[in-house]
Design a protein around this motif. Structure first.
Motif, PDB file in Angstrom:
ATOM      1  N   SER A 245       0.803  -1.225   0.000  1.00 49.37           N
ATOM      2  CA  SER A 245       0.000   0.000   0.000  1.00 49.37           C
ATOM      3  C   SER A 245       0.831   1.267   0.000  1.00 49.37           C
ATOM      4  CB  SER A 245      -0.924   0.023   1.229  1.00 49.37           C
ATOM      5  OG  SER A 245      -1.867  -1.017   1.169  1.00 49.37           O
ATOM      6  N   PHE A 246       2.044   1.223   0.556  1.00 53.50           N
ATOM      7  CA  PHE A 246       2.776   2.448   0.820  1.00 53.50           C
ATOM      8  C   PHE A 246       3.962   2.608  -0.113  1.00 53.50           C
ATOM      9  CE2 PHE A 246       0.984   1.459   5.180  1.00 53.50           C
ATOM     10  CZ  PHE A 246      -0.106   2.289   4.997  1.00 53.50           C
ATOM     11  N   THR A 247       4.298   3.870  -0.392  1.00 55.12           N
ATOM     12  CA  THR A 247       5.370   4.169  -1.323  1.00 55.12           C
ATOM     13  C   THR A 247       6.134   5.394  -0.848  1.00 55.12           C
ATOM     14  OG1 THR A 247       5.849   4.539  -3.668  1.00 55.12           O
ATOM     15  CG2 THR A 247       3.888   5.619  -2.781  1.00 55.12           C
ATOM     16  N   SER A 248       7.075   5.860  -1.659  1.00 48.27           N
ATOM     17  CA  SER A 248       7.904   7.003  -1.292  1.00 48.27           C
ATOM     18  C   SER A 248       7.096   8.297  -1.350  1.00 48.27           C
ATOM     19  CB  SER A 248       9.115   7.092  -2.216  1.00 48.27           C
ATOM     20  OG  SER A 248       8.698   7.183  -3.565  1.00 48.27           O
ATOM     21  N   GLU A 249       7.615   9.324  -0.700  1.00 53.47           N
ATOM     22  CA  GLU A 249       6.887  10.586  -0.585  1.00 53.47           C
ATOM     23  C   GLU A 249       6.568  11.188  -1.955  1.00 53.47           C
ATOM     24  OE1 GLU A 249       7.890  14.805   1.508  1.00 53.47           O
ATOM     25  OE2 GLU A 249       8.322  13.006   2.699  1.00 53.47           O
ATOM     26  N   ASP A 250       7.483  11.067  -2.909  1.00 55.51           N
ATOM     27  CA  ASP A 250       7.278  11.681  -4.221  1.00 55.51           C
ATOM     28  C   ASP A 250       6.231  10.948  -5.056  1.00 55.51           C
ATOM     29  OD1 ASP A 250       9.151   9.539  -4.339  1.00 55.51           O
ATOM     30  OD2 ASP A 250       9.750  10.170  -6.339  1.00 55.51           O
ATOM     31  N   LYS A 251       5.876   9.720  -4.669  1.00 59.33           N
ATOM     32  CA  LYS A 251       4.878   8.943  -5.411  1.00 59.33           C
ATOM     33  C   LYS A 251       3.583   8.749  -4.631  1.00 59.33           C
ATOM     34  CE  LYS A 251       8.486   6.247  -7.748  1.00 59.33           C
ATOM     35  NZ  LYS A 251       9.077   4.890  -7.901  1.00 59.33           N
ATOM     36  N   ASP A 252       3.505   9.276  -3.426  1.00 54.82           N
ATOM     37  CA  ASP A 252       2.391   8.990  -2.532  1.00 54.82           C
ATOM     38  C   ASP A 252       1.121   9.753  -2.935  1.00 54.82           C
ATOM     39  OD1 ASP A 252       1.662   7.780   0.272  1.00 54.82           O
ATOM     40  OD2 ASP A 252       0.941   9.852   0.306  1.00 54.82           O
ATOM     41  N   THR A 253      -0.002   9.048  -2.969  1.00 54.59           N
ATOM     42  CA  THR A 253      -1.285   9.629  -3.375  1.00 54.59           C
ATOM     43  C   THR A 253      -1.746  10.720  -2.412  1.00 54.59           C
ATOM     44  OG1 THR A 253      -1.989   7.583  -4.447  1.00 54.59           O
ATOM     45  CG2 THR A 253      -3.727   9.111  -3.784  1.00 54.59           C
ATOM     46  N   ILE A 254      -1.601  10.470  -1.120  1.00 54.96           N
ATOM     47  CA  ILE A 254      -2.032  11.458  -0.126  1.00 54.96           C
ATOM     48  C   ILE A 254      -1.191  12.718  -0.230  1.00 54.96           C
ATOM     49  CG2 ILE A 254      -2.200  11.936   2.355  1.00 54.96           C
ATOM     50  CD1 ILE A 254      -4.425  10.144   1.321  1.00 54.96           C
ATOM     51  N   VAL A 255       0.096  12.563  -0.445  1.00 52.17           N
ATOM     52  CA  VAL A 255       0.975  13.730  -0.578  1.00 52.17           C
ATOM     53  C   VAL A 255       0.581  14.561  -1.789  1.00 52.17           C
ATOM     54  CG1 VAL A 255       3.347  14.472  -1.039  1.00 52.17           C
ATOM     55  CG2 VAL A 255       2.912  12.691   0.663  1.00 52.17           C
TER      56      VAL A 255
END
Length: 293
Positions: A58-68
């Motif tokens: 479910s989780f990814t790096s900050e530059d690819k994150d949906t919530i970010v």
């Protein structure tokens, strides 16, 4: 410094960051429509996922994150300060951080904070948590200024959920100038019913600061149950806004940094703290600081 409106949004995040981003956008837009220029979401806004394999997917790096990406756009489009209470971020070393992020009215990242204290506990009725098995703890307290969008230089101190039980963190941030303290959370129902209100009010009173605490609430998709009851507390310890339930909601209150200064003038405990030592039978007394070590 002038007064401004702050909002806490209460969520019931599921296991899908994409679905949670839709809920986040709806609630943030509602809060902005009510005049809030600082809006805070709860801990693990992006997803609450207990299964380790599902979590990894479910989780990814900050530059690819949906919530970010969603939050960055929302902050810019609405001209607000948007504080994502936390979401799971994949670090460069392959470990996860339970990370808070603050976005400014231009969409830029103003500050980030990685949760320091890991929720490793065994509660009654077999409820057990080992946050350190999934997340790498942070090592740095964070205080940052929020200025613009009608906010004139308030100073925000960061914390996440279990950090609430470590008053030295909040004291250190207050000494660094924070007049607004944040405690986005996903408190369990069991611990929330026992301690949520009293701890938040205590942190406000001890530090002469506002406390904004956006919470997760209700029965989540991964099976956990959280307490809800998002709160905003003033520097005198009074609850000025509350979602008195566990349903998704928006609460809003006026924040006046001058009230923090007034409370600290009446009860100047930040100035009155003194160094002291505790001698517990050790050969050498352990030096401590009354304010923060």
């Amino acid at each position: 410094m002038g007064a401004f409106k702050a909002a806490a949004i209460q969520m019931r995040s599921g296991t899908s960051p994409e679905r949670n981003a839709v809920d986040l956008e709806r609630l943030v837009c509602e809060a902005a429509g009510l005049g809030a220029t600082y809006i805070q979401s709860p801990e693990m806004t992006g997803a609450l996922v207990r299964d380790s394999q599902a979590r990894a997917a479910s989780f990814t790096s900050e530059d690819k994150d949906t919530i970010v990406s969603t939050s960055r756009k929302l902050a810019k489009d609405l001209g607000i300060f948007l504080h994502i209470g936390s979401t799971a971020i994949l670090r460069a070393d392959g470990k996860l951080a339970n990370r808070a992020l603050l976005f400014g009215p231009d969409g830029a990242t103003i500050a980030t904070y990685d949760k320091i204290h890991m929720f490793d506990v065994d509660l009654d009725n077999g409820e057990s948590w080992r946050e350190s098995a999934a997340y790498e703890p942070g090592t740095q307290a964070v205080v940052t200024e929020i200025s613009g969008a009608g906010i004139d230089g308030a100073r925000l101190g960061f914390a996440v959920c279990y950090d609430l039980r470590f008053p030295q963190l909040f004291r250190a941030e207050a000494l660094a100038g924070a007049d607004l303290l944040s405690v986005p959370a996903a408190f369990t129902r069991q611990t929330g019913e026992a301690h949520w209100h009293v701890l938040l009010r205590a942190r406000a009173i001890e530090n002469g600061a506002y406390v904004v605490a956006a919470a997760q609430g209700g029965l989540h998709e991964d099976g956990r149950e959280t307490y809800g009851h998002s709160l905003i507390v003033d520097p005198w310890g009074r609850i000025v806004a509350e979602a008195a339930h566990d349903e998704p909601a928006v609460i809003i209150a006026e924040i006046d940094p001058a009230q923090s200064a007034a409370a600290r003038k009446k009860i100047p405990n930040l100035k009155n703290a003194r160094d002291f030592a505790v001698n517990g039978g050790q050969a050498e007394a352990l030096p401590l600081r009354g304010a923060a070590s």
